[in-house]
Design a protein around this motif. Sequence first.
Motif, PDB file in Angstrom:
ATOM      1  N   LYS A   7       1.032  -1.214   0.007  1.00 22.43           N
ATOM      2  CA  LYS A   7      -0.051  -0.051   0.001  1.00 22.43           C
ATOM      3  C   LYS A   7       0.800   1.290   0.085  1.00 22.43           C
ATOM      4  N   THR A   8       1.748   1.342   0.921  1.00 25.38           N
ATOM      5  CA  THR A   8       2.670   2.522   0.822  1.00 25.38           C
ATOM      6  C   THR A   8       3.487   2.653  -0.309  1.00 25.38           C
ATOM      7  N   ILE A   9       3.986   1.484  -0.614  1.00 22.13           N
ATOM      8  CA  ILE A   9       4.886   1.862  -2.117  1.00 22.13           C
ATOM      9  C   ILE A   9       4.138   2.252  -3.245  1.00 22.13           C
ATOM     10  N   THR A  12       3.338   6.055  -2.874  1.00 21.56           N
ATOM     11  CA  THR A  12       4.539   6.960  -2.946  1.00 21.56           C
ATOM     12  C   THR A  12       5.540   6.642  -4.000  1.00 21.56           C
ATOM     13  N   TRP A  13       5.372   5.597  -4.685  1.00 18.75           N
ATOM     14  CA  TRP A  13       6.377   5.485  -5.887  1.00 18.75           C
ATOM     15  C   TRP A  13       6.582   6.644  -6.744  1.00 18.75           C
ATOM     16  N   LEU A  14       5.370   7.197  -7.172  1.00 16.73           N
ATOM     17  CA  LEU A  14       5.431   8.253  -8.237  1.00 16.73           C
ATOM     18  C   LEU A  14       6.373   9.529  -7.717  1.00 16.73           C
ATOM     19  N   SER A  15       6.226   9.996  -6.384  1.00 19.90           N
ATOM     20  CA  SER A  15       6.694  10.908  -5.802  1.00 19.90           C
ATOM     21  C   SER A  15       8.069  10.596  -5.559  1.00 19.90           C
ATOM     22  N   THR A  16       8.549   9.468  -5.351  1.00 19.40           N
ATOM     23  CA  THR A  16      10.009   8.972  -5.096  1.00 19.40           C
ATOM     24  C   THR A  16      10.640   9.214  -6.493  1.00 19.40           C
ATOM     25  N   ILE A 130      14.087   3.297   2.270  1.00 22.98           N
ATOM     26  CA  ILE A 130      14.341   2.637   0.647  1.00 22.98           C
ATOM     27  C   ILE A 130      14.408   3.986  -0.329  1.00 22.98           C
ATOM     28  N   SER A 131      13.197   4.518   0.047  1.00 27.15           N
ATOM     29  CA  SER A 131      12.928   5.937  -1.231  1.00 27.15           C
ATOM     30  C   SER A 131      14.015   6.808  -1.101  1.00 27.15           C
ATOM     31  N   ALA A 132      14.525   6.981   0.289  1.00 22.71           N
ATOM     32  CA  ALA A 132      15.698   7.987   0.487  1.00 22.71           C
ATOM     33  C   ALA A 132      16.954   7.507  -0.163  1.00 22.71           C
ATOM     34  N   VAL A 133      17.216   6.071   0.096  1.00 23.94           N
ATOM     35  CA  VAL A 133      18.344   5.637  -0.798  1.00 23.94           C
ATOM     36  C   VAL A 133      18.345   5.762  -2.287  1.00 23.94           C
TER      37      VAL A 133
END
Length: 270
Positions: A7-9, A12-16, A130-133
Amino acid sequence: MRGLLTKTIRETWLSTASFALGVGLVTGLITYVLPQLLGGLNEFMLQVPFIRSVISAMMGIDMSDGLSVTMLLAVMWTHPVVLALVWAHGIALATRFPAGEVENGTIDVLLGWPASRRTVYVAVSLVWLISAVCVVLAGFTGYVLATSTLPADVRPALARAATAAVNLLAMACAAGAFAMAVSSLADRRGRALAAAFAFVAGSFLLNFLGPYWPPADALGFLGLMDYYRPALILRDGGFPARDVLALLAASAVFWTAGLERTARRDIVTT
């Protein structure tokens, strides 16, 4: 946990991806353009000492001897646009839970899952980390691609750039963890965003004013930038163990405080 991560991925994947693309393009462009300005910038710094002092304050090292290609490229790692993008990404994701869910009125649905608040907090944190990485790695990739166009004799050591990227990631973790702690206290995401941005902006301001104002220099250790010195890494090499450990320790404290507050607070939606 798998459902929460999915759900979280998905949310948020587009903004990341957008932030990663932006950071990669900005770092690549800055790194590509800066070496072409070396001669004129050194001459300008000799004529205008104030500019030299400003650049020295921003990078945290003495520039009285002028800029080399390596030192000039260090400007990229402390450029306000690069830092703003990295900080904005982490803060945006870190304030989604619980403040964002409470504000949107969706916290009841989320906490209705067969999972504890701590489990939700950990799942959101994993996606944020993970997105910060990914964002920092995109910036590092842009830097590497741009420096590959430079002559081999002036090209900075790749290992030192990788170390600077690790230092940047540690600082991004501390900023994001602080945002999660603030989010755990807030019922409105806007307030959490404002407090987190005030913290990172204050860190940058303390670092900038430190060489000119003794009170700012004395309080510099409270800001993130006091533990982020990419110019020293690129110039001298070595791993800044003290700085990275300090940032990770601060991240752990902020993250744990946010976890416990989220688990224990009363959550009321309107």
